[in-house]
Design a protein around this motif. Structure first.
Motif, mmCIF file in Angstrom:
data_model
loop_
_atom_site.group_PDB
_atom_site.id
_atom_site.type_symbol
_atom_site.label_atom_id
_atom_site.label_comp_id
_atom_site.label_asym_id
_atom_site.label_seq_id
_atom_site.Cartn_x
_atom_site.Cartn_y
_atom_site.Cartn_z
ATOM 1 N N ASP A 1 29.680 56.266 22.487
ATOM 2 C CA ASP A 1 29.566 57.447 23.331
ATOM 3 C C ASP A 1 28.145 57.987 23.276
ATOM 4 O O ASP A 1 27.402 57.763 22.329
ATOM 5 C CB ASP A 1 30.539 58.532 22.854
ATOM 6 N N GLY A 2 27.780 58.734 24.301
ATOM 7 C CA GLY A 2 26.495 59.408 24.297
ATOM 8 C C GLY A 2 25.459 58.742 25.175
ATOM 9 O O GLY A 2 25.742 57.805 25.922
ATOM 10 N N VAL A 3 24.238 59.261 25.066
ATOM 11 C CA VAL A 3 23.143 58.806 25.921
ATOM 12 C C VAL A 3 21.870 58.658 25.099
ATOM 13 O O VAL A 3 21.727 59.213 24.009
ATOM 14 C CB VAL A 3 22.872 59.800 27.073
ATOM 15 N N PRO A 10 24.957 63.037 21.970
ATOM 16 C CA PRO A 10 26.239 63.008 22.681
ATOM 17 C C PRO A 10 26.108 63.340 24.167
ATOM 18 O O PRO A 10 26.815 62.771 24.999
ATOM 19 C CB PRO A 10 27.067 64.078 21.948
ATOM 20 N N ALA A 11 25.210 64.272 24.512
ATOM 21 C CA ALA A 11 25.015 64.662 25.910
ATOM 22 C C ALA A 11 23.541 64.948 26.142
ATOM 23 O O ALA A 11 22.829 65.415 25.242
ATOM 24 C CB ALA A 11 25.848 65.890 26.246
ATOM 25 N N GLU A 37 21.962 67.108 28.350
ATOM 26 C CA GLU A 37 21.485 68.437 28.715
ATOM 27 C C GLU A 37 20.952 69.257 27.534
ATOM 28 O O GLU A 37 19.856 69.841 27.632
ATOM 29 C CB GLU A 37 22.580 69.212 29.455
ATOM 30 N N GLN A 46 22.956 55.749 29.626
ATOM 31 C CA GLN A 46 24.216 55.754 28.898
ATOM 32 C C GLN A 46 24.218 54.680 27.829
ATOM 33 O O GLN A 46 23.703 53.587 28.025
ATOM 34 C CB GLN A 46 25.379 55.526 29.865
#
Length: 348
Positions: A236-238, A289-290, A292, A311
């Motif tokens: 998961d995450g970027v 995780p994200a 932003e 991603q």
């Protein structure tokens, strides 16, 4: 040096699919080969133009590599590409003003490069391309010490042979240094990529062919093997990357905050001099995780440019490319994953 990076671009293009296939650390995102190829390509193509004012740096080994390293850093992709960019920029420093390579200079360059690469990561891990860089540097230092100041081409050849030999042994060891690699019965993809780059250096300097047998028996590297990472759980995450001008205090603050927010944090200076406001340019890389919150944090400390968000989850859809993220301070999101071309011009 130009021949080295051009040869490395072609070689990594030819091997990128196999490197991608065994890429499972630090995340199983299957792009180490692509990232290294694109980063080395940026370095190689930067040398298509005259180096220095009026081409004054064309015969300065350090100036040539510094130009290549700067371009690689600005366009670095992923963990492996960023670490290679750090390696290249640092290797250029002891070579400044030199018109030819010697065993002693190679030892100094590789040692500076491996130390800088280890220090760029907040949490460096043995069993990766870092270990391959270190092993090569130690081997060359040993040969140089034995040669007692001999700056002949013969001594340089011995040093290059030792660097590649030590790199092979280091790559083989990676399988038992990292639990994920041991479980999958593969060697580290970044380590193999670094081995190929070092063999390209040996080939370019000595005027000899690449040693294809170096890859024989490396676990997971047979063409018949499937993409091992595809059977592993998605991550998961970027991955967030950008370039930004920061003071030393701001850079230390950003590293600490990114360490708290995510992992695989790499920060390295782009160029060696500060700007008018006493700020240095930094290349920043992190897995979070994200996107932003990380982009907002970076934007609160300065005006980032060349923001790229990809991603980590698999399988990747090449039609999606990079994610769109809010731009801060005029920053722009760049680099679609589908924009990858081999040296032959065939789209991957």
């Amino acid at each position: 040096m130009k021949r080295w990076l051009g040869k490395a671009e072609t070689t990594l293009g030819n091997h990128s699919d196999r490197l991608n296939a065994i890429n499972i650390f630090p995340v199983a995102d299957g792009d180490t080969g692509t990232n290294l190829y694109l980063t080395v390509r940026a370095a190689a193509r930067a040398l298509n133009h005259p180096v220095g004012p009026g081409g004054s740096g064309q015969h300065d080994v350090g100036a040539v590599l510094a130009t290549a390293g700067q371009a690689a850093m600005e366009q670095a992709r992923g963990n492996s590409g960023t670490l290679f960019s750090v390696f290249l920029c640092a290797a250029a420093e002891p070579l400044a003003g030199q018109t030819r390579l010697s065993s002693a200079l190679l030892a100094a360059a590789l040692n500076r490069a491996q130390i800088r690469a280890w220090s760029a990561l907040s949490e460096p891990v043995p069993g990766t391309m870092l270990s391959v860089m270190e092993a090569a540097a130690r081997a060359v230092a040993g040969v140089d010490a034995e040669q007692d100041g001999d700056d002949s081409n013969h001594a340089l050849a011995l040093a290059l042979d030792a660097a590649v030999g030590a790199a092979v042994e280091a790559v083989i060891r990676t399988e038992d240094q990292l639990e994920a690699l041991h479980a999958a019965h593969v060697v580290d993809a970044g380590g193999v990529g670094m081995l190929l780059i070092l063999d390209c250096l040996r080939s370019a300097v000595l005027g000899e062919e690449l040693q294809s047998e170096l890859l024989d028996g490396l676990h997971g590297y047979d063409v018949q093997d499937p993409h091992i990472h595809a059977d592993l759980p998605d991550d998961d995450g970027v991955e967030v990357m950008c370039t930004i001008s920061l003071s030393p205090l701001e850079a230390a603050t950003l590293r600490q905050r990114l360490d708290e927010m995510g992992d695989s944090v790499i920060m390295s200076q782009v160029g060696g001099s500060a700007g008018a406001e006493g700020k240095y340019r930094w290349r920043v890389h992190v897995h979070v995780p994200a996107a932003e919150p990380a982009v907002a944090l970076i934007g609160s400390l300065g005006e980032p440019s060349d923001i790229s968000v990809s991603q980590l989850a698999l399988p990747r859809d090449p039609e999606l490319g990079s994610l769109d993220v809010p731009a801060h301070g005029g920053a722009d999101a760049v680099v679609a994953d589908s924009d990858v071309r081999e040296p032959s011009g065939h789209e991957r």
